[in-house]
Design a protein around this motif. Structure first.
Motif, mmCIF file in Angstrom:
data_model
loop_
_atom_site.group_PDB
_atom_site.id
_atom_site.type_symbol
_atom_site.label_atom_id
_atom_site.label_comp_id
_atom_site.label_asym_id
_atom_site.label_seq_id
_atom_site.Cartn_x
_atom_site.Cartn_y
_atom_site.Cartn_z
ATOM 1 N N LYS A 49 -1.672 -2.059 7.328
ATOM 2 C CA LYS A 49 -0.876 -2.343 7.094
ATOM 3 C C LYS A 49 -0.046 -1.690 5.958
ATOM 4 O O LYS A 49 -1.127 -1.785 5.262
ATOM 5 C CB LYS A 49 -1.036 -3.611 7.215
ATOM 6 N N LYS A 50 0.572 -2.125 5.713
ATOM 7 C CA LYS A 50 1.708 -0.883 4.594
ATOM 8 C C LYS A 50 1.871 -2.312 3.351
ATOM 9 O O LYS A 50 1.444 -3.205 3.648
ATOM 10 C CB LYS A 50 2.713 -0.438 4.532
ATOM 11 N N SER A 51 1.720 -1.684 2.474
ATOM 12 C CA SER A 51 1.364 -2.536 1.335
ATOM 13 C C SER A 51 2.241 -3.352 0.457
ATOM 14 O O SER A 51 3.408 -3.000 1.074
ATOM 15 C CB SER A 51 0.448 -2.094 -0.152
ATOM 16 N N THR A 52 2.887 -4.587 0.051
ATOM 17 C CA THR A 52 4.248 -5.481 -0.221
ATOM 18 C C THR A 52 4.495 -4.572 -1.221
ATOM 19 O O THR A 52 5.252 -5.576 -0.679
ATOM 20 C CB THR A 52 3.452 -6.881 0.006
ATOM 21 N N LYS A 188 4.121 -11.838 6.260
ATOM 22 C CA LYS A 188 4.841 -12.263 5.110
ATOM 23 C C LYS A 188 3.612 -13.026 4.930
ATOM 24 O O LYS A 188 2.586 -13.646 5.330
ATOM 25 C CB LYS A 188 5.789 -13.967 5.531
ATOM 26 N N GLY A 189 3.133 -13.249 3.390
ATOM 27 C CA GLY A 189 2.448 -13.530 2.695
ATOM 28 C C GLY A 189 0.812 -12.993 2.747
ATOM 29 O O GLY A 189 -0.149 -13.292 1.957
ATOM 30 N N ASP A 190 1.350 -11.546 3.139
ATOM 31 C CA ASP A 190 0.144 -10.342 3.102
ATOM 32 C C ASP A 190 -0.366 -10.661 1.750
ATOM 33 O O ASP A 190 0.656 -10.157 0.622
ATOM 34 C CB ASP A 190 -0.016 -9.585 3.933
#
Length: 234
Positions: A49-52, A188-190
């Motif tokens: 998963k890509k960073s936020t 969302k929230g990661d």
């Protein structure tokens, strides 16, 4: 929820397949020469998963580019209101690199130095940086040993609400090891820092990457590779 997620992924892949045909002819010739024999190529794959975070410091690690040894592939999407993606890689020795790209129109790709200076830019209005990008696509741009970043955004004037699917490929000469990164959207929230361990393991030990021989056929040309990489989304 799961059904909605699968539907979203399938829609993304369908959109990409619709746009990929026009991109194939542009990279076919430059990539065919880089295909290794079937017996020599090992393929490895990871899904992250890509960073936020939306800065180069939070770039997704796609591996180590070693002359006549590795080929790096990444497939992802700029989702609606996702402004930028960053990918980092390390070059082990000076040499001429080749960048392959397929995907939707309206995607801008920039190659950045370790300090963030633009070295090549797919925007035709970027002058010398665009000339460098064309050279990079032809395998005629020399990269020094060191750390680099790829910055992926939308072209000027393209709506931020439009999903943009793309795949990028880097190689330096021939290759015997193929490394695939499927970069998916963060939930969302990661936490923006949750991928650091996985990214560092890819950088520190290519040999520890998970083998995925059943995902992608060995010895593919660059064009076939980039097309096939999107099967990893489903």
């Amino acid at each position: 929820m799961a059904s909605d997620a699968v539907s979203s992924v399938n829609s993304m892949v369908s959109s990409l397949n619709a746009s990929i045909t026009n991109a194939l002819s542009a990279i076919q010739a430059q990539q065919n020469q880089n295909a290794a024999s079937t017996d020599e190529v090992q393929t490895y794959e990871k899904t992250v998963k890509k960073s936020t975070l939306t800065n180069a410091g939070a770039a997704t690690d796609i591996g180590v580019l070693a002359r006549n040894t590795t080929r790096l592939n990444v497939a992802s999407t700029l989702a609606a209101n996702d402004s930028v993606d960053f990918y980092k890689f390390k070059v082990t020795s000076k040499g001429e690199a080749t960048l392959g790209e397929v995907g939707d129109e309206g995607v801008r790709v920039q190659l950045l130095s370790r300090l963030g200076s633009v070295l090549a830019d797919s925007n035709p209005d970027s002058g010398k940086d665009y000339e460098n990008y064309q050279a990079l696509q032809k395998g005629e741009m020399t990269l020094d040993k060191g750390d680099y970043t790829l910055r992926v955004t939308r072209d000027k004037g393209v709506s931020a609400r439009e999903d943009k699917n793309y795949a990028l490929q880097l190689v330096m000469g021939s290759y015997s090891q193929d490394y695939d990164t499927v970069a998916k959207q963060p939930a969302k929230g990661d936490s923006p820092f949750q991928l650091s361990t996985g990214q560092q393991s890819m950088l520190d030990g290519l040999n520890s990457a998970i083998s995925s021989a059943n995902s992608i056929t060995y010895g593919q040309t660059g064009t076939e590779k980039l097309m096939g990489s999107f099967s990893l989304f489903v």
